[in-house]
Design a protein around this motif. Structure first.
Motif, short mmCIF file in Angstrom:
data_model
loop_
_atom_site.label_atom_id
_atom_site.label_comp_id
_atom_site.label_asym_id
_atom_site.label_seq_id
_atom_site.Cartn_x
_atom_site.Cartn_y
_atom_site.Cartn_z
N LEU B 406 0.82 -1.21 0.00
CA LEU B 406 0.00 0.00 0.00
C LEU B 406 0.86 1.26 0.00
N LEU B 407 2.14 1.09 0.30
CA LEU B 407 3.04 2.23 0.41
C LEU B 407 4.36 1.82 -0.22
N GLY B 408 4.90 2.66 -1.08
CA GLY B 408 6.14 2.29 -1.74
C GLY B 408 7.34 2.46 -0.81
N ALA B 409 8.38 1.65 -1.02
CA ALA B 409 9.59 1.78 -0.23
C ALA B 409 10.51 2.80 -0.90
N ALA B 410 11.36 3.45 -0.10
CA ALA B 410 12.31 4.40 -0.67
C ALA B 410 13.60 3.69 -1.06
N GLY B 411 13.86 2.58 -0.39
CA GLY B 411 15.07 1.85 -0.71
C GLY B 411 15.03 0.47 -0.10
N GLY B 412 15.98 -0.37 -0.49
CA GLY B 412 16.03 -1.72 0.04
C GLY B 412 15.14 -2.66 -0.73
N GLU B 413 15.00 -3.87 -0.21
CA GLU B 413 14.27 -4.89 -0.96
C GLU B 413 13.38 -5.70 -0.04
N ILE B 414 12.19 -6.08 -0.56
CA ILE B 414 11.31 -7.00 0.14
C ILE B 414 11.29 -8.28 -0.67
N ARG B 415 11.61 -9.41 -0.05
CA ARG B 415 11.54 -10.69 -0.77
C ARG B 415 10.48 -11.57 -0.14
N PHE B 416 9.64 -12.15 -0.98
CA PHE B 416 8.62 -13.08 -0.52
C PHE B 416 9.07 -14.45 -1.00
N GLU B 417 9.34 -15.34 -0.05
CA GLU B 417 10.03 -16.59 -0.33
C GLU B 417 11.34 -16.23 -1.03
N ASP B 418 11.52 -16.59 -2.30
CA ASP B 418 12.83 -16.27 -2.88
C ASP B 418 12.77 -15.16 -3.91
N THR B 419 11.53 -14.70 -4.21
CA THR B 419 11.41 -13.71 -5.27
C THR B 419 11.24 -12.30 -4.70
N LEU B 421 9.71 -8.82 -4.16
CA LEU B 421 8.31 -8.42 -4.24
C LEU B 421 8.24 -7.00 -4.80
N PRO B 422 7.49 -6.78 -5.90
CA PRO B 422 7.38 -5.41 -6.40
C PRO B 422 6.78 -4.49 -5.35
N GLY B 423 7.13 -3.22 -5.43
CA GLY B 423 6.80 -2.28 -4.37
C GLY B 423 5.33 -2.06 -4.11
N VAL B 424 4.53 -1.89 -5.16
CA VAL B 424 3.12 -1.55 -4.93
C VAL B 424 2.20 -2.62 -5.51
N VAL B 425 0.99 -2.69 -4.98
CA VAL B 425 0.05 -3.76 -5.35
C VAL B 425 -0.18 -3.87 -6.86
N GLU B 426 -0.22 -2.72 -7.54
CA GLU B 426 -0.53 -2.74 -8.97
C GLU B 426 0.49 -3.56 -9.76
N GLN B 427 1.72 -3.68 -9.23
CA GLN B 427 2.76 -4.41 -9.97
C GLN B 427 2.87 -5.87 -9.52
N ARG B 428 2.14 -6.25 -8.48
CA ARG B 428 2.31 -7.61 -7.97
C ARG B 428 1.43 -8.59 -8.73
N ARG B 429 1.86 -9.85 -8.75
CA ARG B 429 1.09 -10.89 -9.43
C ARG B 429 -0.10 -11.29 -8.55
N PRO B 430 -1.22 -11.72 -9.16
CA PRO B 430 -2.40 -12.12 -8.37
C PRO B 430 -2.04 -13.15 -7.29
N ASP B 431 -1.14 -14.05 -7.64
CA ASP B 431 -0.73 -15.08 -6.71
C ASP B 431 -0.04 -14.48 -5.48
N GLN B 432 0.82 -13.50 -5.70
CA GLN B 432 1.52 -12.84 -4.59
C GLN B 432 0.51 -12.08 -3.73
N LEU B 433 -0.46 -11.43 -4.39
CA LEU B 433 -1.47 -10.67 -3.64
C LEU B 433 -2.27 -11.60 -2.74
N ARG B 434 -2.64 -12.75 -3.27
CA ARG B 434 -3.46 -13.68 -2.50
C ARG B 434 -2.72 -14.19 -1.27
N ARG B 435 -1.44 -14.45 -1.45
CA ARG B 435 -0.70 -15.13 -0.37
C ARG B 435 -0.29 -14.21 0.77
N ILE B 436 -0.39 -12.90 0.56
CA ILE B 436 -0.12 -11.95 1.66
C ILE B 436 -1.40 -11.22 1.99
#
Lengths: 298, 679
Positions: B406-419, B421-436
């Motif tokens: 819901l809020l973009g990061a200014a720096g650094g990285e968020i990883r979900f499992e090994d991939t 995670l894109p910063g904002v919901v609009e860029q995330r895959r449906p599968d990633q959205l469902r699992r978080i």
């Protein structure tokens, strides 16, 4: 759980039952009861008046010009000898028809645009709102006259013109109401789930903004009636001999000093309708809980 | 004992319901408060405790009316007084300190002017002495630099300072009786502890009578001598603080105590099932009978009277001796679940900034503002619960929002499992959205008031699984049953549910997506303590059956302890300490963790908080050095201001970020800990 799985009530039926409750609430308030009675009275009158009026609204009688109230002509006659009561009873038909079509159009387009920009925000929203502000800062009659002079009068011009002008303030209201809702967590939750904007508007925003739009619609309706009557008064509304309150007031005002009954009928009719709509809007806002001063007792 | 200052005799208060019947909110209340004594009123929301406190000053909310009885102040009935007589007493000799003082101060008046007004009305001082007296009052409520505060507007003060100013205002008329309605609710733990110490001192200095309303027994225990426990508009138990907290003779009080999570106990608290009867719904018998573990047939037919016991307290129960056998401490299961080693969520050097440098800043070459959250590195493993604690403004909710997209990061990285995670919901895959999935703090705000429970659950089920018709209905019912609600809830609107039921629906909505990671943002802080215990228990059960991973954000350290496997402590958006719960809650701790733990209010008369740092609120983190440098009680010196502290690694993955190393911290902290144990 022991209860048999109840099939959820269809959304439509539930929405209807809610509006039924709102209607009962409006009628339980003095302002709502008086206002709604006035509005319903005028609407019914507009529909049935051709069949109940005592005279033909066009029938002129040179022997009866500007006669005062009598047993035959309860509200007297006008400068062409026409029955004022007949013309008053029928004088709201055009106004109600035109505003009755233009108001829902105005609320619909202004509301949807306001919700969309309220949700999307950003630069487009800023630009649009400045345009709206600039537009609203011009006197409405000037803008309207320009359009009517360009395209002519008549129902096919008046409806889109009124719907256009009165939709613009609705954009503002809808946008402000949307901003209040967008800040709430259930919209964030829908965003985080990955719903598209259309779904968010349909499922999350619209049901919550609708109340404000209903009240705004009622207010816009009364303003639009005033505007329409003013246009008629100026000679840009309905054309004679069709009876219309604004036109009647314009015709009769020259004789007001010695034949005041000519203006009395249309003035009372027009103001009672507008007061009725305003009282209804007021009660509706309270019934929907949009009136902040109104608080639950406990 | 001297004549009572406040006395309520046989008071009943009620309102007229829709059906025309009179529904009681307070029933036959008797209580007395002597000068110098402080009485706590405790109970769940809706128990009538605030109504009672206000009624003691002759005030009833609109719609309420006195049915019978009287409320005496210095022997005079407040309900018999005229408006002008009431105005002369209220706010002067009988003062109220409300919950939200930020709202009770006039925003357009400077603090000095507001207090001057109170003096003019109630103290009868000549105008030229007002300033001196105001400064004296501000000093008495321990506000730093009274001269500066005098000229400030309320919004320029922190929440704690506003509350102090409100207390100063109540003291302006030199009251002999003080009514406090949840005066510390909504404040940070450290601020709360400081305000309570202040109230204690003021009460002792002035010998005032106090009535202290709170849902928090931990706060009551700090300031009160006696406690009255309220349930469904009645006093069900009254006695000394020690008696009520250590050996309460009423089943409700025992249930309430058992549902409070304790810092000293890593087990889950025990929920008190059911909900209190609505006004007018309590039957002929005991109001608590439907929730009582020891209820007998007699309890349904015969209303118990408030009966004095040999121990000096009074109880409204037919079976006080049997009640003593019920547990009062959490005997719930410890939240202990099988965890894998595979990381589900990894935050790598995450930084988040609310203010982005504008065009002008960039052209002028001005430095960007210090980021709100910076340098956060965390790993959450499958099936575990990571607790994220800190005061308000520590960035804990900000981190959750960023992970949720819901809020973009200014720096650094968020990883979900090994991939990544894109910063904002609009860029995330449906599968990633469902699992978080995210569960919010306040269910009133996170559930659409215009949608039925069925429509709420339908959103994720349609979006992620394309369910419709009977399959949708079956699945919705199944999910509702999993959160211990039934199918008959499907066509209800959120407005028709209680707070706990609403939060269960919100949890059900998150679990409908079959998530791997659920982000919980203060999910219990808007709930009553007994409901909180039930929600914690539900979350724990869902985790055990579904293997879900939680990130659990809370300001309440005891709640975090009950649910979390590992804990991360945040201050001003910077990590101070990370590790397994028992390590973080044990020694050695980061100095900030030490301050937080010391300020926790335990519902135990034998445990006093240790206040080691000021409750100053910082608006932005320092640009250099340690984030905690300005408030740190163990500050070393210049090194804390210039250098970012290093991580010291301890046993079991425990890590503390401080310039003092672990052995020195342990040595310095051990004596304080021993002192507590001895006391």
């Amino acid at each position: 759980m022991t209860d048999a799985p109840a099939t959820p009530a269809p959304a439509r039926a539930r929405a209807l039952s809610r509006w039924g409750g709102v209607l009962r609430d409006v009628m339980s308030r003095p302002s709502g009861a008086i206002g709604l009675t006035l509005v319903v009275f005028h609407v019914v009158l507009a529909i049935v008046s051709p069949w109940i009026v005592p005279y033909d609204y066009r029938a002129m009688d040179a022997t009866l010009m500007l006669k005062g109230p009598s047993a035959l002509h309860w509200l007297g006659t006008d400068h062409l000898g026409r029955d004022v009561l007949t013309r008053t009873l029928m004088g709201g038909r055009e106004a109600l028809l035109i505003t009755g079509i233009a108001t829902p159009i105005a609320v619909a387009w202004g509301g949807l645009l306001g919700i969309w920009f309220g949700l999307v925000g950003g630069r487009a929203d800023e630009v649009l709102m400045r345009v709206v502000d600039a537009f609203l800062s011009l006197p409405w009659i000037l803008k309207m006259l320009v359009l009517i002079v360009t395209f002519g009068t008549g129902i096919e011009v008046l409806i889109p013109t009124l719907a256009f002008f009165y939709g613009i303030p609705v954009i503002r209201i809808a946008r402000a109401a949307t901003h209040d809702v967008v800040a709430r967590d259930f919209v964030s939750a829908a965003r985080a789930r990955g719903h598209g904007r259309i779904t968010i508007i349909r499922k999350e925003l619209l049901p919550n903004v609708l109340d404000a739009l209903m009240v705004e619609g009622a207010m816009r309706w009364s303003w639009m009636l005033l505007a329409f009557s003013s246009l008629s008064f100026l000679g840009f509304g309905v054309s004679p001999p069709t009876p219309d309150w604004g036109l009647m007031i314009a015709d009769a005002r020259g004789f007001m000093s010695f034949a005041p009954w000519g203006v009395l009928g249309p003035v009372i009719a027009l103001s009672s309708l507008i007061i009725g709509i305003n009282l209804t809007a007021d009660a509706l806002a309270k019934a929907l809980g949009l009136d902040r001063a109104q608080k639950a007792p406990v | 004992m001297s004549a009572p200052m406040i006395e309520v005799r046989g008071l009943s208060v009620g309102f007229t319901g829709r059906s025309g019947a009179t529904l009681p909110v307070l029933r036959d209340i008797d209580l007395t408060v002597a000068p110098g004594e402080s009485l706590g009123l405790v109970g769940e929301s809706g128990s009538g405790k605030s109504t009672l406190a206000l009624a003691a000053m002759g005030y009833l909310k609109r719609g309420l009316r006195r049915l019978e009885g009287s409320a005496l102040y210095r022997g005079e009935d407040m309900f018999a007084k005229s408006r002008s007589e009431l105005e002369a007493v209220r706010g002067g000799k009988l003062a109220l300190i409300p919950q939200n003082s930020g709202q009770s101060l006039t925003p357009t008046l400077r603090i000095g002017a507001q207090l001057g007004e109170a003096l003019r009305l109630h103290a009868g001082l000549p105008a030229d002495r007002h300033r001196a007296r105001v400064l004296e009052l501000l000093g008495q409520v321990r506000l730093p630099d009274p001269e500066a505060i005098f000229d400030r507007f309320p919004h320029e003060l922190s929440g704690g300072q506003q509350q102090r100013a409100a207390i100063a205002m109540a003291l302006a008329g030199t009251p002999d009786a003080l009514l406090l309605d949840e005066p510390t609710t909504g404040l940070d733990v450290t601020t709360q502890a400081h305000i309570l110490e202040l109230l204690r001192e003021i009460a002792a200095e002035r010998g005032m009578a106090m009535v202290y309303v709170s849902h928090d027994l931990g706060a009551i225990v700090r300031v009160c001598d006696r406690v009255a426990v309220m349930y469904a508009g009645e006093i069900v138990l009254q006695g000394s603080v020690r008696q009520v907290l250590k050996a309460p003779a009423h089943p409700y009080a025992r249930g309430l105590l058992a549902s409070i999570p304790r810092l000293s106990d890593p087990a889950l608290p025990v929920a008190l099932g059911g909900r209190p009867p609505a006004p007018g719904q309590a039957g002929a018998g005991c109001a608590f009978v439907d929730r009582c573990a020891i209820a007998q047939p007699r309890c349904r037919t015969e209303h118990p009277a408030l009966t004095p016991l040999a121990s000096g307290d009074a109880v409204r129960c037919h079976f006080p001796a049997e009640a003593q056998t019920l547990p009062i401490a959490g005997q719930g299961t410890a939240s202990d679940d099988a965890r894998g080693e595979a990381p589900v969520l990894t935050l790598d050097d995450l930084s988040i900034s609310y203010s982005r440098p504008g065009l002008l800043d960039r052209l002028m070459g001005r430095a960007a503002a210090v980021p709100t959250v910076d340098d956060v590195a965390l790993t959450v493993r499958r099936g575990e619960t990571l607790g994220l604690v800190g005061e308000s403004g520590s960035g804990k909710s900000t981190i959750l929002k960023t992970v949720a997209g819901l809020l973009g990061a200014a720096g650094g990285e968020i990883r979900f499992e090994d991939t990544p995670l894109p910063g904002v919901v609009e860029q995330r895959r449906p599968d990633q959205l469902r699992r978080i999935q995210l569960v919010f703090q306040n269910p009133d705000d996170s559930l659409n008031p215009r949608q039925t429970v069925a429509e709420i659950l339908e959103q994720p089920l349609k979006l992620y699984f394309g369910l419709s018709g009977q399959a949708l209905l079956d699945r919705s019912t199944e999910i509702l049953e999993r959160v211990r609600l039934g199918a008959h809830y499907l066509d209800r609107l959120p407005g028709q549910l209680s707070g706990g039921e609403k939060q269960r629906v919100a949890i059900a909505r998150a679990f409908a997506a079959q998530p791997d990671l659920v982000l919980c943002d203060e999910v219990t802080s808007a709930l009553d303590v007994s409901v909180q215990a039930a929600v914690l228990d539900l979350l724990d059960e869902l985790q055990r059956t579904q293997g879900t991973t939680y990130v659990f954000v809370s300001h309440d350290l005891a709640v975090v302890r009950a649910l979390s496997d590992r804990v991360a402590v945040l201050y001003q958006g910077r990590l101070c300490e990370v590790g397994p719960s028992d390590k973080v809650y044990g020694l050695p701790s980061h100095p900030y963790t030490e301050v937080l733990l010391g300020a926790v209010l335990e519902p135990d008369p034998d445990v006093a908080p240790r206040l080691t740092a000021d409750d100053v609120v910082e608006l932005s983190p320092p640009a250099r050095g340690c984030a905690f440098q300005r408030r740190c009680p163990r500050k070393l010196g210049a090194v804390c201001e210039t250098d970012t502290p290093p991580w010291h690694m301890g046993a079991g993955g425990h890590a503390v970020r401080c310039h003092i190393d672990l052995a020195d911290l342990a040595a310095a902290q051990a004596p304080a800990q021993d002192a507590v144990k001895k006391a």
